[in-house]
Design an enzyme around this catalytic site. Structure first.
Site, PDB file in Angstrom:
ATOM      1  N   LYS A  23      -2.669  25.458 -76.065  1.00 37.48           N
ATOM      2  CA  LYS A  23      -2.058  24.781 -77.231  1.00 37.48           C
ATOM      3  C   LYS A  23      -2.310  25.572 -78.503  1.00 37.48           C
ATOM      4  O   LYS A  23      -2.022  25.114 -79.596  1.00 37.48           O
ATOM      5  CB  LYS A  23      -2.668  23.387 -77.408  1.00 37.48           C
ATOM      6  CG  LYS A  23      -2.472  22.453 -76.235  1.00 37.48           C
ATOM      7  CD  LYS A  23      -3.016  21.084 -76.638  1.00 37.48           C
ATOM      8  CE  LYS A  23      -3.256  20.193 -75.446  1.00 37.48           C
ATOM      9  NZ  LYS A  23      -4.036  19.010 -75.828  1.00 37.48           N
ATOM     10  N   ARG A  50     -19.431  35.112 -56.468  1.00 39.09           N
ATOM     11  CA  ARG A  50     -20.883  35.102 -56.350  1.00 39.09           C
ATOM     12  C   ARG A  50     -21.599  34.596 -57.592  1.00 39.09           C
ATOM     13  O   ARG A  50     -22.433  33.709 -57.524  1.00 39.09           O
ATOM     14  CB  ARG A  50     -21.410  36.523 -56.140  1.00 39.09           C
ATOM     15  CG  ARG A  50     -21.768  36.866 -54.752  1.00 39.09           C
ATOM     16  CD  ARG A  50     -21.625  38.362 -54.601  1.00 39.09           C
ATOM     17  NE  ARG A  50     -20.249  38.703 -54.925  1.00 39.09           N
ATOM     18  CZ  ARG A  50     -19.264  38.680 -54.039  1.00 39.09           C
ATOM     19  NH1 ARG A  50     -19.513  38.382 -52.796  1.00 39.09           N
ATOM     20  NH2 ARG A  50     -18.025  38.962 -54.378  1.00 39.09           N
ATOM     21  N   THR A  51     -21.287  35.205 -58.726  1.00 40.70           N
ATOM     22  CA  THR A  51     -22.048  34.859 -59.922  1.00 40.70           C
ATOM     23  C   THR A  51     -21.825  33.388 -60.251  1.00 40.70           C
ATOM     24  O   THR A  51     -22.762  32.666 -60.587  1.00 40.70           O
ATOM     25  CB  THR A  51     -21.643  35.769 -61.097  1.00 40.70           C
ATOM     26  OG1 THR A  51     -21.760  37.122 -60.658  1.00 40.70           O
ATOM     27  CG2 THR A  51     -22.525  35.554 -62.303  1.00 40.70           C
ATOM     28  N   ARG A  84     -18.577  34.089 -68.439  1.00 46.20           N
ATOM     29  CA  ARG A  84     -18.053  35.384 -67.963  1.00 46.20           C
ATOM     30  C   ARG A  84     -16.742  35.621 -68.687  1.00 46.20           C
ATOM     31  O   ARG A  84     -15.851  34.758 -68.682  1.00 46.20           O
ATOM     32  CB  ARG A  84     -17.829  35.376 -66.466  1.00 46.20           C
ATOM     33  CG  ARG A  84     -17.055  36.600 -66.023  1.00 46.20           C
ATOM     34  CD  ARG A  84     -17.096  36.805 -64.548  1.00 46.20           C
ATOM     35  NE  ARG A  84     -18.387  37.320 -64.124  1.00 46.20           N
ATOM     36  CZ  ARG A  84     -18.593  37.921 -62.963  1.00 46.20           C
ATOM     37  NH1 ARG A  84     -17.604  38.086 -62.119  1.00 46.20           N
ATOM     38  NH2 ARG A  84     -19.788  38.355 -62.632  1.00 46.20           N
ATOM     39  N   HIS A 121     -24.122  42.968 -67.580  1.00 50.58           N
ATOM     40  CA  HIS A 121     -24.271  41.870 -66.618  1.00 50.58           C
ATOM     41  C   HIS A 121     -25.783  41.684 -66.408  1.00 50.58           C
ATOM     42  O   HIS A 121     -26.323  42.036 -65.359  1.00 50.58           O
ATOM     43  CB  HIS A 121     -23.552  42.265 -65.329  1.00 50.58           C
ATOM     44  CG  HIS A 121     -23.277  41.139 -64.391  1.00 50.58           C
ATOM     45  ND1 HIS A 121     -23.853  39.891 -64.523  1.00 50.58           N
ATOM     46  CD2 HIS A 121     -22.479  41.069 -63.287  1.00 50.58           C
ATOM     47  CE1 HIS A 121     -23.418  39.120 -63.535  1.00 50.58           C
ATOM     48  NE2 HIS A 121     -22.583  39.800 -62.780  1.00 50.58           N
TER      49      HIS A 121
END
Ligand code: NCD
Length: 366
Positions: free
Chosen positions: A111, A82-83, A132, A165
């Protein structure tokens, strides 16, 4: 970096908040505490205008001209549907091209590049990073790192571990503005200058200890005098002291409970959440009977007629599916509201909010 005296994430909140703005305007959005009442209301009002403007083709076309000259990076290394999609849709609404990194396994981090370096590199190609990340504090540290760079771009927190959030909290407040005090089948015309939370009881239910959406929304609700928050959870999953301290500092009424059935008839809104067991360290939540924190169909007899049922999603079985078609269920609306709210946020960060307001008034206001 964490723990050293000069680490900004360890400073008092007022300092942390100040460091995330530029010339008194929102620059990075990392913490819900950055959002004062006026800014929340402005963002809700703008989200509502974007929604109306986007209803007609010339409006959609106008919106798409706003940020075609900017590029966004979605750095989402924790799962999201969703986000992530909501932010991509918001970018599309504003005509803003975007790209994404969704796994460290496809980035040069395999790496041996540090995440700090990855973010520095991304900031050279893009004009906004939406992030996120599983670790609390990481987005905030990256925002401070940005502030020290010659080319410094804004950063939006799309979920930081168990901590915060803030964009979900904004869309939740926007949903509440559009729902509280309206009948479930009314077409709302919210007054964003009002305080719809006055005298209202909002219950948060479930894993409140590790639920970042609840934590961020509790911060925003502290901006609204007269609200009462109920935290309904198993004692091992109750809301943390830092949030309770903030609530107390703001003189907001609150209660801790562990039985949803006992309080549901008092609620004007109920905010259900899932068990956040991805944060278990040794399966500690397995023994908790989460069924006690479930909104069942049988409880509907106790609901207020205008109850607002919310969930940030994804849902497991916290809400009985038979309630999905109850007009009081607002969780699908939350999803759509998120797209408009995130478009409003990005437009505000890039200072094109006034253009949207002008457009809205020239076409829609009478
Ligand atoms: C929430 C999240 O990621 O914190 N989902 C979302 O963004 N809508 C809630 C959750 O995962 O339980």
């Amino acid at each position: 970096m964490t723990g050293t005296p000069e680490d900004p994430t360890q400073m008092p909140t007022a300092h942390r908040v100040a460091l995330l703005s530029r010339d008194d305007r929102l620059f990075h959005l990392i913490l819900a505490q950055q959002l004062d009442r006026e800014l929340i209301q402005d963002l809700c009002r703008l989200a509502e205008m974007i929604r109306s403007v986007a209803e007609v083709r010339p409006g959609t076309q106008f919106l798409r001209t706003l940020l075609g000259h900017k590029r966004a990076m979605l750095y989402f290394i924790q799962p999201s549907t969703r986000t992530f999609l909501s932010f991509t849709a918001a970018c599309q609404v504003l005509g803003m091209p975007y790209n994404d990194v969704r796994s460290q396994s496809t980035s040069s981090e395999v790496k041996g590049e540090t995440e700090d370096d990855t973010i520095r590199v991304l900031s050279q190609y893009f004009d906004l990073i939406i992030m996120r990340h599983p670790e609390e504090g990481f987005a905030e540290q990256m925002a401070h790192m940005m502030n020290r760079m010659r080319r410094s771009i804004p950063l939006i927190n799309g979920g930081s571990g168990k901590d915060q959030h803030p964009t979900q909290a904004l869309l939740d407040i926007y949903t509440l503005y559009r729902s509280l005090g309206f009948g479930p089948n009314e077409r709302p015309k919210p007054d964003f200058a009002s305080n719809p939370f006055e005298g209202k009881t909002i219950a948060f239910v479930g894993d409140l200890k590790r639920g970042r959406t609840v934590r961020s929304l509790a911060y925003l609700l502290c901006r609204y005098p007269g609200v009462r928050m109920l935290f309904v959870s198993h004692p091992d999953l109750q809301i943390e002291e830092d949030i309770l301290d903030y609530i107390e500092e703001n003189n907001v009424d609150h209660e801790l409970h562990n039985d949803l059935r006992a309080v549901i008839s008092r609620c004007d809104a109920v905010y259900m959440t899932r068990l956040q067991d991805e944060y278990d360290t040794a399966g500690e939540s397995k023994s908790i009977d989460y069924d006690s924190y479930r909104l069942s169909h049988e409880m509907a007899g106790d609901f207020k007629p205008n109850l607002v049922i919310m969930h940030p999603l994804p849902r497991r079985n916290e809400i009985d599916k038979r309630l999905d078609n109850d007009p009081r269920a607002r969780y699908w609306d939350q999803v759509r509201n998120g797209m408009w709210m995130r478009a409003a946020l990005i437009a505000t960060i890039f200072n094109v909010d006034a253009r949207i307001i002008d457009h809205y008034h020239s076409y829609y206001a009478h």
